[in-house]
Design an enzyme around this catalytic site. Structure first.
Site, short mmCIF file in Angstrom:
data_model
loop_
_atom_site.label_atom_id
_atom_site.label_comp_id
_atom_site.label_asym_id
_atom_site.label_seq_id
_atom_site.Cartn_x
_atom_site.Cartn_y
_atom_site.Cartn_z
N HIS A 56 0.85 -1.20 0.00
CA HIS A 56 0.00 0.00 0.00
C HIS A 56 0.88 1.25 0.00
O HIS A 56 1.50 1.58 1.01
CB HIS A 56 -0.94 0.03 1.21
CG HIS A 56 -1.97 1.10 1.12
ND1 HIS A 56 -3.33 0.84 1.01
CD2 HIS A 56 -1.86 2.45 1.06
CE1 HIS A 56 -3.99 1.98 0.92
NE2 HIS A 56 -3.12 2.98 0.94
N HIS A 79 1.50 5.40 -2.11
CA HIS A 79 1.02 6.45 -3.02
C HIS A 79 2.22 7.09 -3.68
O HIS A 79 2.77 8.07 -3.18
CB HIS A 79 0.20 7.49 -2.26
CG HIS A 79 -1.09 6.94 -1.72
ND1 HIS A 79 -2.29 7.06 -2.38
CD2 HIS A 79 -1.34 6.20 -0.61
CE1 HIS A 79 -3.24 6.45 -1.68
NE2 HIS A 79 -2.69 5.92 -0.60
N GLN A 112 -9.51 9.03 -5.74
CA GLN A 112 -9.25 9.68 -4.44
C GLN A 112 -10.44 10.51 -3.94
O GLN A 112 -10.77 10.51 -2.77
CB GLN A 112 -8.00 10.57 -4.56
CG GLN A 112 -7.73 11.48 -3.38
CD GLN A 112 -7.09 10.78 -2.20
OE1 GLN A 112 -5.92 10.43 -2.24
NE2 GLN A 112 -7.86 10.57 -1.15
N HIS A 160 -9.48 1.51 -0.28
CA HIS A 160 -9.28 2.30 0.94
C HIS A 160 -10.61 2.21 1.67
O HIS A 160 -11.57 2.89 1.30
CB HIS A 160 -8.99 3.76 0.60
CG HIS A 160 -7.58 4.05 0.22
ND1 HIS A 160 -7.02 3.61 -0.93
CD2 HIS A 160 -6.61 4.76 0.87
CE1 HIS A 160 -5.75 4.03 -0.99
NE2 HIS A 160 -5.49 4.73 0.08
N GLU A 177 -11.46 4.22 6.32
CA GLU A 177 -10.32 4.90 6.95
C GLU A 177 -10.87 6.10 7.70
O GLU A 177 -10.78 7.25 7.27
CB GLU A 177 -9.29 5.34 5.90
CG GLU A 177 -8.02 5.91 6.54
CD GLU A 177 -7.02 6.45 5.53
OE1 GLU A 177 -7.33 6.47 4.33
OE2 GLU A 177 -5.92 6.85 5.95
N ASP A 233 2.03 3.13 2.97
CA ASP A 233 1.09 4.19 2.62
C ASP A 233 1.77 5.46 2.11
O ASP A 233 1.54 5.88 0.98
CB ASP A 233 0.15 4.51 3.80
CG ASP A 233 -1.17 5.14 3.36
OD1 ASP A 233 -1.36 5.32 2.15
OD2 ASP A 233 -2.00 5.43 4.24
ZN LIG Z 1 -3.58 5.00 1.02
#
Ligand SMILES: [Zn+2]
Length: 425
Positions: A56, A58, A151, A209, A212, A308
């Site tokens: 995971h 970005h 996103q 995702h 969260e 992440d």
């Molecule tokens: Zn993430």
């Protein structure tokens, strides 16, 4: 005759072996290999492990910390809005350059497979163009798996859904989503149905995702488990974060965990980011915001640690070292039993490889010759010390080397060097 022999290393299971490598593959693992080799790495006394895997990340946002300005509140939501500005001003070249620099860091730490979520929100899809270019550029040393990640929500923006499809058509290989960020709970559940159907039609994996948030009523993982089973996607779906589970009612969780297990869903908590971002609206006592790691593992649910973020709108630190991630996860999930500490190492290696569906991974004859030599004796000691990666081998080639972390002591009557290793028991 081998191209390379890694000699005398201690494998994660405690055995000692020589590893022979030819043509980018592991061609022999034996107690002793008496053969010629183009190159020999002496790993006696050191841990030889399969490479670290980050399930995971970005990469479109990495190393952008402070641009266009700092995240003052430190919250997830301010991070999302900051990134919303940055992704429209960052050029493809700039994103590629940042990502390649990050990949240098990852490679130097033995992180040789990464699943990166790519933001598909902006219509220009520069993020996707950039990350596809990076994937191609690093393919000889890092397996980069890309997730189409809306996103700002699948339905919350006009072209959210369309852009996920466009990204998949461009070659992005995993379906992503963010149900807790859609406008309503109903939209969130609907996005789970929609995205799982897209994945089923195209034969793709799913990584959401999911929940969260600290809101215990955020239960999109339930819809994800339902759709996974309905569409026969067992073993191909991951729920990332699942932080709301930290705050959920225990009775509800006792029903939920068997549903997740039945659906063959994997979980990817991201302890560095979860401990940093969750609980921001709490006073005291303050929630940790990490999902129920040991409880899921007890149900047979695969749980792997993800990183992440590194130096981006959400997280102001980070090194590309998956042992930092395991170290934080071990503490926050209170995995202090020897078996649990050792498991934390497999959660950044074997388990993550399984979650990503990596083929040819692991220290077995016939697999890719990718491995890392660590300045530690055991997996647990590696988590404790987060030591130097003495050598990193990617598909048969030595791609990085580091010096040992020994310190020189100048104390009368004490040893001249210190390595901080310690035999337990
Ligand atoms: Zn993430």
């Amino acid at each position: 005759m081998f191209d390379l022999i890694v000699k005398g290393g201690t494998l994660p299971d405690g055995t000692t072996a020589d590893i022979g490598i030819t043509g980018g593959k592991i061609t022999a693992i034996e107690a002793r290999l008496d053969a010629e080799a183009g190159e020999v790495i002496d790993a006696s006394g050191d841990l030889v492990a399969p490479p670290f895997v980050d399930p995971h990340f970005h990469m479109d946002a990495t190393l952008s910390y402070g641009k266009p300005r700092l995240n003052a509140s430190g919250t997830l939501l301010e991070g999302i809005s900051l990134w919303g500005e940055l992704r429209d001003i960052a050029t493809v070249d700039e994103m590629v350059e940042r990502a390649l620099t990050y990949c240098d860091w990852a490679a130097s730490m033995g992180t040789l497979a990464i699943r990166s979520h790519v933001d598909t929100t902006p219509d220009h899809l520069n993020t996707v163009t950039a990350m596809l270019e990076v994937k191609e550029k690093v393919k000889d040393y890092i397996d980069l798996q890309l997730v189409a990640f809306p996103q700002d929500g699948l339905y919350r923006t006009k072209t959210g859904r369309e852009n996920v499809i466009r990204a998949l058509d461009m070659g992005v290989e995993v379906v992503g989503g963010i149900p807790h960020f859609e406008r309503t709970m109903a939209d969130g559940a609907e996005s789970m149905r929609d995205l799982c159907e897209i994945a089923a039609e195209r034969g793709l994996m799913v990584d959401i995702h999911c929940d969260e948030t600290d809101d215990p009523m955020s239960r999109h993982i339930e819809a994800l488990a339902y759709e996974t089973q309905r569409l026969g996607l067992e073993g191909r779906v991951a729920g990332s974060h699942l932080t709301s589970m930290h705050s959920m009612d225990n009775y509800y969780v006792s029903k939920l965990l068997p549903l997740i297990a039945e659906a063959g869903i994997s979980a990817i908590p991201n302890p560095l980011i979860n401990i940093m971002l969750q609980g921001r609206h709490d006073t005291f006592p303050k929630r940790r915001g990490l999902t129920r790691v040991k409880e899921m593992q007890a149900m047979g649910i695969p749980v792997g640690w993800g990183q992440d973020c590194v130096l981006d709108p959400w997280y102001s630190l980070g090194t590309g070292d998956m042992l930092d991630v395991a170290f934080m996860g071990l503490h926050v999930a209170q995995m202090s039993h020897p078996d649990e500490m050792a498991r934390c190492f497999t959660m950044v290696t074997e388990v993550n490889a399984q979650i990503m569906g990596l083929q040819d991974y692991g220290l077995r004859v016939g697999n890719d010759a990718s491995l890392v030599v660590l300045d530690a004796s055991t997996p647990t000691e590696a988590v404790r010390l987060r030591p130097a990666r003495l050598a990193v081998v990617a598909k048969g080639k030595v791609i990085a080397r580091s010096a040992r972390g020994d310190a020189r002591l100048m104390l009368p009557g004490r040893p001249e060097t210190v390595r901080r290793r310690h035999e337990v028991g």
